[in-house]
Scaffold this motif. Structure first.
Motif, PDB file in Angstrom:
ATOM      1  N   GLU A  83       0.800  -1.239   0.000  1.00  0.00           N
ATOM      2  CA  GLU A  83       0.000   0.000   0.000  1.00  0.00           C
ATOM      3  C   GLU A  83       0.825   1.278   0.000  1.00  0.00           C
ATOM      4  O   GLU A  83       0.380   2.305  -0.487  1.00  0.00           O
ATOM      5  CB  GLU A  83      -0.846   0.051   1.276  1.00  0.00           C
ATOM      6  N   THR A  84       1.999   1.218   0.590  1.00  0.00           N
ATOM      7  CA  THR A  84       2.784   2.450   0.739  1.00  0.00           C
ATOM      8  C   THR A  84       3.147   3.068  -0.602  1.00  0.00           C
ATOM      9  O   THR A  84       3.434   4.259  -0.683  1.00  0.00           O
ATOM     10  CB  THR A  84       4.084   2.186   1.519  1.00  0.00           C
ATOM     11  N   VAL A  85       3.131   2.267  -1.658  1.00  0.00           N
ATOM     12  CA  VAL A  85       3.486   2.798  -2.973  1.00  0.00           C
ATOM     13  C   VAL A  85       2.548   3.943  -3.361  1.00  0.00           C
ATOM     14  O   VAL A  85       2.938   4.890  -4.044  1.00  0.00           O
ATOM     15  CB  VAL A  85       3.474   1.685  -4.046  1.00  0.00           C
ATOM     16  N   PHE A  86       1.317   3.874  -2.889  1.00  0.00           N
ATOM     17  CA  PHE A  86       0.352   4.903  -3.286  1.00  0.00           C
ATOM     18  C   PHE A  86       0.601   6.227  -2.562  1.00  0.00           C
ATOM     19  O   PHE A  86       0.207   7.275  -3.043  1.00  0.00           O
ATOM     20  CB  PHE A  86      -1.076   4.408  -3.037  1.00  0.00           C
ATOM     21  N   GLU A  87       1.237   6.140  -1.411  1.00  0.00           N
ATOM     22  CA  GLU A  87       1.549   7.387  -0.703  1.00  0.00           C
ATOM     23  C   GLU A  87       2.503   8.242  -1.516  1.00  0.00           C
ATOM     24  O   GLU A  87       2.331   9.436  -1.657  1.00  0.00           O
ATOM     25  CB  GLU A  87       2.202   7.074   0.640  1.00  0.00           C
ATOM     26  N   LYS A  88       3.522   7.588  -2.069  1.00  0.00           N
ATOM     27  CA  LYS A  88       4.560   8.328  -2.782  1.00  0.00           C
ATOM     28  C   LYS A  88       4.029   8.965  -4.059  1.00  0.00           C
ATOM     29  O   LYS A  88       4.462  10.030  -4.443  1.00  0.00           O
ATOM     30  CB  LYS A  88       5.699   7.379  -3.187  1.00  0.00           C
ATOM     31  N   THR A  89       3.110   8.268  -4.724  1.00  0.00           N
ATOM     32  CA  THR A  89       2.777   8.689  -6.082  1.00  0.00           C
ATOM     33  C   THR A  89       1.294   8.979  -6.290  1.00  0.00           C
ATOM     34  O   THR A  89       0.860   9.120  -7.427  1.00  0.00           O
ATOM     35  CB  THR A  89       3.210   7.585  -7.075  1.00  0.00           C
ATOM     36  N   ALA A  90       0.541   9.096  -5.200  1.00  0.00           N
ATOM     37  CA  ALA A  90      -0.915   9.257  -5.330  1.00  0.00           C
ATOM     38  C   ALA A  90      -1.284  10.404  -6.267  1.00  0.00           C
ATOM     39  O   ALA A  90      -2.152  10.263  -7.128  1.00  0.00           O
ATOM     40  CB  ALA A  90      -1.541   9.480  -3.964  1.00  0.00           C
ATOM     41  N   SER A  91      -0.600  11.527  -6.126  1.00  0.00           N
ATOM     42  CA  SER A  91      -1.019  12.709  -6.885  1.00  0.00           C
ATOM     43  C   SER A  91      -0.771  12.529  -8.380  1.00  0.00           C
ATOM     44  O   SER A  91      -1.382  13.200  -9.208  1.00  0.00           O
ATOM     45  CB  SER A  91      -0.270  13.942  -6.379  1.00  0.00           C
ATOM     46  N   GLU A  92       0.119  11.611  -8.739  1.00  0.00           N
ATOM     47  CA  GLU A  92       0.423  11.419 -10.163  1.00  0.00           C
ATOM     48  C   GLU A  92      -0.431  10.321 -10.783  1.00  0.00           C
ATOM     49  O   GLU A  92      -0.404  10.112 -11.987  1.00  0.00           O
ATOM     50  CB  GLU A  92       1.893  11.027 -10.338  1.00  0.00           C
ATOM     51  N   ARG A  93      -1.138   9.575  -9.961  1.00  0.00           N
ATOM     52  CA  ARG A  93      -1.889   8.439 -10.479  1.00  0.00           C
ATOM     53  C   ARG A  93      -3.322   8.823 -10.810  1.00  0.00           C
ATOM     54  O   ARG A  93      -3.887   9.702 -10.174  1.00  0.00           O
ATOM     55  CB  ARG A  93      -1.902   7.295  -9.455  1.00  0.00           C
ATOM     56  N   GLU A  94      -3.891   8.117 -11.764  1.00  0.00           N
ATOM     57  CA  GLU A  94      -5.301   8.347 -12.084  1.00  0.00           C
ATOM     58  C   GLU A  94      -6.153   7.818 -10.940  1.00  0.00           C
ATOM     59  O   GLU A  94      -6.030   6.660 -10.561  1.00  0.00           O
ATOM     60  CB  GLU A  94      -5.657   7.619 -13.374  1.00  0.00           C
ATOM     61  N   ASP A  95      -6.967   8.704 -10.406  1.00  0.00           N
ATOM     62  CA  ASP A  95      -7.745   8.318  -9.234  1.00  0.00           C
ATOM     63  C   ASP A  95      -8.973   9.212  -9.130  1.00  0.00           C
ATOM     64  O   ASP A  95      -9.104  10.005  -8.212  1.00  0.00           O
ATOM     65  CB  ASP A  95      -6.845   8.452  -7.986  1.00  0.00           C
ATOM     66  N   GLU A  96      -9.851   9.053 -10.117  1.00  0.00           N
ATOM     67  CA  GLU A  96     -11.076   9.879 -10.112  1.00  0.00           C
ATOM     68  C   GLU A  96     -11.844   9.700  -8.816  1.00  0.00           C
ATOM     69  O   GLU A  96     -12.526  10.602  -8.347  1.00  0.00           O
ATOM     70  CB  GLU A  96     -11.992   9.440 -11.259  1.00  0.00           C
ATOM     71  N   GLU A  97     -11.747   8.516  -8.252  1.00  0.00           N
ATOM     72  CA  GLU A  97     -12.525   8.225  -7.043  1.00  0.00           C
ATOM     73  C   GLU A  97     -11.932   8.863  -5.793  1.00  0.00           C
ATOM     74  O   GLU A  97     -12.545   8.853  -4.734  1.00  0.00           O
ATOM     75  CB  GLU A  97     -12.592   6.702  -6.835  1.00  0.00           C
ATOM     76  N   LYS A  98     -10.695   9.350  -5.934  1.00  0.00           N
ATOM     77  CA  LYS A  98      -9.994  10.016  -4.827  1.00  0.00           C
ATOM     78  C   LYS A  98      -9.897   9.122  -3.590  1.00  0.00           C
ATOM     79  O   LYS A  98     -10.224   9.525  -2.467  1.00  0.00           O
ATOM     80  CB  LYS A  98     -10.664  11.341  -4.466  1.00  0.00           C
ATOM     81  N   ILE A  99      -9.459   7.925  -3.812  1.00  0.00           N
ATOM     82  CA  ILE A  99      -9.309   7.014  -2.673  1.00  0.00           C
ATOM     83  C   ILE A  99      -7.845   6.769  -2.327  1.00  0.00           C
ATOM     84  O   ILE A  99      -7.533   6.150  -1.312  1.00  0.00           O
ATOM     85  CB  ILE A  99     -10.025   5.663  -2.902  1.00  0.00           C
ATOM     86  N   LEU A 100      -6.932   7.255  -3.179  1.00  0.00           N
ATOM     87  CA  LEU A 100      -5.511   7.016  -2.904  1.00  0.00           C
ATOM     88  C   LEU A 100      -4.894   8.084  -2.030  1.00  0.00           C
ATOM     89  O   LEU A 100      -3.827   7.883  -1.455  1.00  0.00           O
ATOM     90  CB  LEU A 100      -4.706   6.995  -4.219  1.00  0.00           C
ATOM     91  N   CYS A 101      -5.583   9.221  -1.959  1.00  0.00           N
ATOM     92  CA  CYS A 101      -4.917  10.417  -1.448  1.00  0.00           C
ATOM     93  C   CYS A 101      -4.427  10.323   0.002  1.00  0.00           C
ATOM     94  O   CYS A 101      -3.406  10.896   0.347  1.00  0.00           O
ATOM     95  CB  CYS A 101      -5.816  11.625  -1.631  1.00  0.00           C
ATOM     96  N   CYS A 102      -5.112   9.567   0.825  1.00  0.00           N
ATOM     97  CA  CYS A 102      -4.680   9.534   2.230  1.00  0.00           C
ATOM     98  C   CYS A 102      -3.594   8.484   2.415  1.00  0.00           C
ATOM     99  O   CYS A 102      -3.555   7.497   1.689  1.00  0.00           O
ATOM    100  CB  CYS A 102      -5.830   9.132   3.135  1.00  0.00           C
ATOM    101  N   ASN A 103      -2.755   8.685   3.407  1.00  0.00           N
ATOM    102  CA  ASN A 103      -1.803   7.614   3.666  1.00  0.00           C
ATOM    103  C   ASN A 103      -2.485   6.490   4.445  1.00  0.00           C
ATOM    104  O   ASN A 103      -3.638   6.588   4.853  1.00  0.00           O
ATOM    105  CB  ASN A 103      -0.536   8.130   4.361  1.00  0.00           C
ATOM    106  N   VAL A 104      -1.740   5.411   4.595  1.00  0.00           N
ATOM    107  CA  VAL A 104      -2.364   4.190   5.105  1.00  0.00           C
ATOM    108  C   VAL A 104      -3.018   4.401   6.465  1.00  0.00           C
ATOM    109  O   VAL A 104      -4.105   3.892   6.731  1.00  0.00           O
ATOM    110  CB  VAL A 104      -1.312   3.062   5.181  1.00  0.00           C
ATOM    111  N   GLU A 105      -2.359   5.198   7.324  1.00  0.00           N
ATOM    112  CA  GLU A 105      -2.913   5.405   8.676  1.00  0.00           C
ATOM    113  C   GLU A 105      -4.220   6.196   8.609  1.00  0.00           C
ATOM    114  O   GLU A 105      -5.154   5.947   9.352  1.00  0.00           O
ATOM    115  CB  GLU A 105      -1.923   6.165   9.572  1.00  0.00           C
ATOM    116  N   GLN A 106      -4.262   7.162   7.695  1.00  0.00           N
ATOM    117  CA  GLN A 106      -5.462   8.016   7.633  1.00  0.00           C
ATOM    118  C   GLN A 106      -6.625   7.348   6.915  1.00  0.00           C
ATOM    119  O   GLN A 106      -7.775   7.665   7.141  1.00  0.00           O
ATOM    120  CB  GLN A 106      -5.144   9.315   6.885  1.00  0.00           C
ATOM    121  N   ARG A 107      -6.289   6.425   6.005  1.00  0.00           N
ATOM    122  CA  ARG A 107      -7.333   5.876   5.150  1.00  0.00           C
ATOM    123  C   ARG A 107      -8.264   4.971   5.964  1.00  0.00           C
ATOM    124  O   ARG A 107      -7.816   4.107   6.704  1.00  0.00           O
ATOM    125  CB  ARG A 107      -6.692   5.061   4.027  1.00  0.00           C
ATOM    126  N   SER A 108      -9.562   5.171   5.777  1.00  0.00           N
ATOM    127  CA  SER A 108     -10.499   4.263   6.433  1.00  0.00           C
ATOM    128  C   SER A 108     -10.456   2.931   5.707  1.00  0.00           C
ATOM    129  O   SER A 108     -10.205   2.882   4.508  1.00  0.00           O
ATOM    130  CB  SER A 108     -11.922   4.789   6.321  1.00  0.00           C
TER     131      SER A 108
END
Ligand SMILES: C[S@@+](CC[C@H](N)C(=O)[O-])C[C@H]1O[C@@H](n2cnc3c(N)ncnc32)[C@H](O)[C@@H]1O
Length: 360
Positions: A83-108
């Motif tokens: 999962e940590t891979v998404f923290e580093k690159t969330a803003s560059e990835r396609e994510d219309e649903e906006k579910i990548l943006c939080c880091n693992v601790e913050q994400r529900s």
């Protein structure tokens, strides 16, 4: 979070569309025929289903990848993105649903109707993998659906073990594109790969730890990419991989997924449906049950791995068993029940045989 749960007993249907094709084929199951699954409308608007084609930019998807490997007994090692891979690159990835943006601790873990939890591997997946290892389920030539796949490890195992076709479905399109698809790629050996450098260095060598005579799962974490040119080349090659031609990827709600695949000719029927940690929300049971009913092949098996109870959401095995029993379409057998801690289970569903069939 609270959910209204209502075991409505639908009235008798005279519409043959309300009865599953398998029942019509096998002779009518009285109890099943009383249920109008088409009437089970979800309470909220549902997410449209769509198919995702592999892969616009596999090189990018595996960039900065931190992978983990799980090896269970004699099963082939399964690789997946941490999962940590998404923290580093969330803003560059396609994510219309906006579910990548939080880091693992913050994400529900779950936000009902928005994010259904597919970005991490849930522990019952490991239970089911262990059961498959123990029972020696063979996939050769079978059509497999990983329903609510998340990371997709169950479908990936079927792919590696010779399934004829593997369909992956997750609620979230971001999960399919940013996790499931890359994970499938990570597990495709290069077409000409016999004993690659990656494997010699340990990427493909999951550990089997033996403790008190029991095989335990081993997990490894390893940076695989980070601008490494061979890995990028590998990713690009893999988008053409033979194994990928056996896979299809879908996102969306179960009800719209079912509607989408039902339009196909021939309509897919699966010999095996895997579904791990998907029965936590009782509001979803009608759509889930109907999907299983319509898409399982007549002699097919649905493997469900689940906790007894999902605190904060309310669903769990007991409520699902009751739901299934009331519908009268499937029989449900326990294959494995955990003996300690939070209770976990693996159960199998199969179509009940009609009396006519049993007498044949
Ligand atoms: C808790 S996650 C489990 C993911 C994965 N199977 C695992 O065990 O790691 C639940 C999964 O169920 C699926 N799901 C839940 N509710 C759904 C719904 N109403 N329609 C479609 N998929 C749903 C989502 O795709 C989500 O990834």
């Amino acid at each position: 979070m609270s959910f209204c749960f209502n075991f409505d007993v639908p009235t008798q249907s005279t519409n043959p569309d309300d009865v599953d094709g398998n029942e019509l084929q096998n002779g009518k199951n009285d109890s099943a025929a009383k249920h109008k699954e088409d009437d089970a409308k979800p309470a909220e608007p549902v997410k449209e289903a769509k198919e995702h084609l592999p892969l616009s930019d596999p090189e990018f998807l595996l960039r900065d990848a931190v992978t983990e490997t799980v090896t269970i007994g004699s099963l082939p090692p399964l690789h997946f993105l941490n999962e940590t891979v998404f923290e580093k690159t969330a803003s560059e990835r396609e994510d219309e649903e906006k579910i990548l943006c939080c880091n693992v601790e913050q994400r529900s873990d779950l936000i009902s109707g928005v994010y259904e939890g597919g970005l991490k591997v849930w522990e019952c997946t490991y239970d089911l993998l262990e059961l498959i290892e123990k029972d020696g389920e063979t996939f050769g030539g079978k059509a497999v659906l990983d329903l609510g796949c998340g990371a997709g490890l169950l479908g990936i195992l079927a792919l590696q073990r010779g399934a004829r076709q593997i369909h992956f479905q997750d609620y979230n399109s971001t999960v399919i594109e940013q996790l499931t698809l890359p994970n499938v790629l990570l597990n495709c050996p290069e077409n000409d790969e016999v004993d690659s450098e990656d494997d010699k260095e340990g990427r493909g060598q999951g550990k089997v730890q033996e403790e008190d005579g029991c095989k335990k799962k081993g997990k490894e974490k390893q940076e695989v990419n980070d601008g490494d040119p061979p890995a990028k080349k590998r990713a690009a090659d893999l988008s053409q991989h033979d194994l990928l031609t056996k896979c299809r990827f879908f996102s969306g709600d179960w009800s719209t997924f079912l509607a989408l695949v039902k339009k196909e000719e021939p309509q897919p029927k699966y010999d095996i449906i895997f579904s791990s940690e998907t029965i936590y929300n009782t509001a979803y049971y009608p759509a889930l049950h109907k999907t299983l009913n319509k898409l399982l092949a007549p002699d097919g098996l649905v493997y469900i791995a689940t906790k007894s109870h999902y605190f904060g959401v309310g669903g769990g095995l007991h409520l699902f068993e009751t739901f299934v029993e009331q519908r009268g379409i499937f029989s449900l057998d326990h294959l494995w029940d955990s003996e300690e801690g939070l209770q976990r289970h693996v159960v199998v569903l199969r179509f009940r045989k009609s009396k006519e069939n049993l007498n044949k």
